[in-house]
Design an enzyme around this catalytic site. Structure first.
Site, PDB file in Angstrom:
ATOM      1  N   HIS A  48       1.467 -19.762   4.835  1.00 10.45           N
ATOM      2  CA  HIS A  48       0.699 -20.406   5.902  1.00 10.45           C
ATOM      3  C   HIS A  48      -0.655 -20.756   5.298  1.00 10.45           C
ATOM      4  CE1 HIS A  48      -0.901 -21.520   9.692  1.00 10.45           C
ATOM      5  NE2 HIS A  48      -1.435 -20.362  10.036  1.00 10.45           N
TER       6      HIS A  48
ATOM      7  N   ARG B  52       0.864  -1.180   0.000  1.00  6.63           N
ATOM      8  CA  ARG B  52       0.000   0.000   0.000  1.00  6.63           C
ATOM      9  C   ARG B  52       0.905   1.237   0.000  1.00  6.63           C
ATOM     10  NH1 ARG B  52      -2.897  -1.228   5.816  1.00  6.63           N
ATOM     11  NH2 ARG B  52      -0.990  -1.740   6.938  1.00  6.63           N
TER      12      ARG B  52
HETATM   13  P1  NDP Z   1       3.959  -9.126   8.852  1.00 10.46           P
HETATM   14  O1  NDP Z   1       3.059  -8.741   9.961  1.00 10.46           O
HETATM   15  O2  NDP Z   1       5.422  -8.966   9.073  1.00 10.46           O
HETATM   16  O3  NDP Z   1       3.511  -8.302   7.546  1.00 10.46           O
HETATM   17  C1  NDP Z   1       3.688  -6.950   7.469  1.00 10.46           C
HETATM   18  C2  NDP Z   1       3.475  -6.499   6.032  1.00 10.46           C
HETATM   19  O4  NDP Z   1       2.089  -6.627   5.684  1.00 10.46           O
HETATM   20  C3  NDP Z   1       3.874  -5.077   5.841  1.00 10.46           C
HETATM   21  O5  NDP Z   1       4.513  -4.925   4.578  1.00 10.46           O
HETATM   22  C4  NDP Z   1       2.529  -4.346   5.847  1.00 10.46           C
HETATM   23  O6  NDP Z   1       2.550  -3.201   5.049  1.00 10.46           O
HETATM   24  C5  NDP Z   1       1.630  -5.373   5.200  1.00 10.46           C
HETATM   25  N1  NDP Z   1       0.230  -5.197   5.585  1.00 10.46           N
HETATM   26  C6  NDP Z   1      -0.313  -5.304   6.818  1.00 10.46           C
HETATM   27  N2  NDP Z   1      -1.627  -5.074   6.790  1.00 10.46           N
HETATM   28  C7  NDP Z   1      -1.929  -4.785   5.516  1.00 10.46           C
HETATM   29  C8  NDP Z   1      -3.138  -4.420   4.833  1.00 10.46           C
HETATM   30  N3  NDP Z   1      -4.294  -4.335   5.488  1.00 10.46           N
HETATM   31  N4  NDP Z   1      -3.070  -4.176   3.525  1.00 10.46           N
HETATM   32  C9  NDP Z   1      -1.907  -4.260   2.845  1.00 10.46           C
HETATM   33  N5  NDP Z   1      -0.732  -4.597   3.424  1.00 10.46           N
HETATM   34  C10 NDP Z   1      -0.746  -4.858   4.737  1.00 10.46           C
HETATM   35  O7  NDP Z   1       3.619 -10.596   8.367  1.00 10.46           O
HETATM   36  P2  NDP Z   1       4.509 -11.923   8.522  1.00 10.46           P
HETATM   37  O8  NDP Z   1       5.679 -11.811   7.615  1.00 10.46           O
HETATM   38  O9  NDP Z   1       4.715 -12.243   9.952  1.00 10.46           O
HETATM   39  O10 NDP Z   1       3.480 -13.007   7.940  1.00 10.46           O
HETATM   40  C11 NDP Z   1       3.206 -13.131   6.575  1.00 10.46           C
HETATM   41  C12 NDP Z   1       2.763 -14.561   6.283  1.00 10.46           C
HETATM   42  O11 NDP Z   1       3.841 -15.444   6.575  1.00 10.46           O
HETATM   43  C13 NDP Z   1       1.594 -15.031   7.137  1.00 10.46           C
HETATM   44  O12 NDP Z   1       0.796 -15.874   6.357  1.00 10.46           O
HETATM   45  C14 NDP Z   1       2.269 -15.822   8.257  1.00 10.46           C
HETATM   46  O13 NDP Z   1       1.448 -16.820   8.818  1.00 10.46           O
HETATM   47  C15 NDP Z   1       3.404 -16.456   7.472  1.00 10.46           C
HETATM   48  N6  NDP Z   1       4.550 -16.874   8.283  1.00 10.46           N
HETATM   49  C16 NDP Z   1       5.138 -16.003   9.150  1.00 10.46           C
HETATM   50  C17 NDP Z   1       6.256 -16.362   9.866  1.00 10.46           C
HETATM   51  C18 NDP Z   1       6.974 -15.384  10.732  1.00 10.46           C
HETATM   52  O14 NDP Z   1       8.003 -15.734  11.265  1.00 10.46           O
HETATM   53  N7  NDP Z   1       6.519 -14.156  10.921  1.00 10.46           N
HETATM   54  C19 NDP Z   1       6.816 -17.728   9.758  1.00 10.46           C
HETATM   55  C20 NDP Z   1       6.195 -18.539   8.748  1.00 10.46           C
HETATM   56  C21 NDP Z   1       5.085 -18.114   8.075  1.00 10.46           C
HETATM   57  P3  NDP Z   1       2.637  -1.700   5.668  1.00 10.46           P
HETATM   58  O15 NDP Z   1       4.081  -1.400   5.883  1.00 10.46           O
HETATM   59  O16 NDP Z   1       2.024  -0.893   4.591  1.00 10.46           O
HETATM   60  O17 NDP Z   1       1.873  -1.700   6.948  1.00 10.46           O
END
Ligand code: NDP
Ligand code: MG
Length: 329
Positions: A107, A47
């Site tokens: 996930h 975004r």
């Molecule tokens: P994050 O919380 O780190 O993701 C943040 C990102 O998502 C930012 O770029 C943010 O953008 C964007 N974002 C958040 N809300 C919105 C929205 N409403 N619209 C558009 N963009 C948005 O996520 P994770 O990396 O933790 O998780 C991502 C996936 O990976 C999930 O499916 C999770 O289950 C999976 N996963 C995560 C692990 C982990 O260690 N964290 C491990 C294995 C899998 P902005 O900067 O604009 O807010």
């Protein structure tokens, strides 16, 4: 169980594709950078006014809106928080999912519980590093990788698994080994692990031990060290050497006391509760509860967060971690 390594995989199925990584947080940044450094054509969809936009640009990525990225890409890899994925998918991604494209996840939650239902003709895959993003990136830069999972929920082009394995290879995951599993198995075991053992079980065990000592008149600082701080040392030993290795390294007194008493703490009743927790995951009751919690503004989660922050374990821990230089203000 099938495990894929570097020599079993190649980049053929992905080398001519455009891969849109949607989201640039923990996983988005690590996976996008690794795939780009492995020579894949990566674009990042975000975004425009969000915090990630400048960060992704500074890392050298081609950054665009989520809609533009979804339209341009052959593979749309959704790496934003699970609870916002369905909304973003419906409003900004769905309309660009033409036949032959691939939708990727790390996930299985939204696909498994049906919050996201991709159209006919679209592949649905998972490429999931078994580690936080920072480790995914760090190990890749060191020339290795973290283990991961791949799954194929829908193979409409005949090469969905090759696409998933190509991405896994480009992320460095096949250097450590990639297990093939299913969306259902990944989702249900992941939820169970975090609820019953890793996040839920462990925190309540720590709190129960801490409260028992404090109620008996021991200093909270002592209770914190014995029931919380030292847990890391034990977990590190288990992680590196297994249970037997841990038992070998602790004192004989600790080994005898631990083995002879542990079933009074975690027993048949706990196992019964674990089975109930698993059932609620399998039959969708947990997913429904979490969806309702989100729709209603997370009142229960917010209250539980506040109560936990106010707990003596937390106020004591904060003080001690600062004292030991582990935590700043
Ligand atoms: P994050 O919380 O780190 O993701 C943040 C990102 O998502 C930012 O770029 C943010 O953008 C964007 N974002 C958040 N809300 C919105 C929205 N409403 N619209 C558009 N963009 C948005 O996520 P994770 O990396 O933790 O998780 C991502 C996936 O990976 C999930 O499916 C999770 O289950 C999976 N996963 C995560 C692990 C982990 O260690 N964290 C491990 C294995 C899998 P902005 O900067 O604009 O807010
Ligand atoms: Mg997990």
């Amino acid at each position: 169980m099938k495990v894929y390594y570097d020599q079993d995989t190649n980049l053929d199925a992905v080398k001519d594709k455009t891969i849109a990584v949607i989201g640039y947080g923990s996983q988005g940044r690590a996976q996008a950078l690794n795939m780009k450094d492995s020579g894949l054509n990566v674009i990042v969809g975000l975004r425009p006014n969000g915090a990630s936009w400048e960060k992704a640009k500074a890392d050298g990525h081609t950054v665009m809106t989520i809609e533009e990225a979804a339209e341009k890409a052959d593979v749309i890899h959704i790496l934003i928080p699970d609870e916002v994925q369905a909304d973003v998918y419906n409003k900004q991604i769905k309309q660009y999912l033409t036949e032959g494209k691939t939708l990727g996840f790390s996930h299985g939650y939204n696909i498994h519980y049906g919050y996201i239902v991709p159209p006919e003709g679209v592949n649905v895959i998972m490429v999931a590093p078994k580690s936080p993003g920072a480790m995914v990136r760090k190990t890749y830069e060191e020339g290795f990788g973290v283990p991961g999972l791949v799954c194929v929920e829908k193979d409409e082009t005949g090469d969905a698994l090759d696409i998933a394995l190509g991405m896994a290879k480009a992320e460095g995951l096949t250097r450590a080994g990639v297990i093939k599993t299913t969306f259902r198995e990944e989702t249900e075991t992941d939820l169970f692990g975090e609820q019953a053992v890793l996040c839920g079980g462990v925190t309540e065990l720590i709190k129960a031990g801490f409260e028992t000592l404090v109620e008996a008149g021991y200093a909270p600082e002592m209770a914190y060290f014995e029931t919380c701080n030292e847990l890391k040392l034990i977990v590190d030993l288990i992680y590196q050497k297994g249970l037997a290795g841990m038992w070998h390294d602790v004192s004989n007194t600790a080994e005898y006391g631990g083995i002879s008493r542990r079933e009074r703490v975690v027993n048949e009743e706990s196992r019964k509760a674990m089975k109930e927790i698993l059932k609620e995951i399998q039959d969708g009751r947990f997913a429904r509860e979490w969806a309702l919690e989100n729709i209603s503004g997370r009142p229960h989660l917010n209250a539980m967060r506040r109560l936990e922050n106010e707990h003596l374990l937390e106020t004591t821990g904060k003080k001690l971690r600062k004292m030991c230089g582990l935590e700043k203000d």
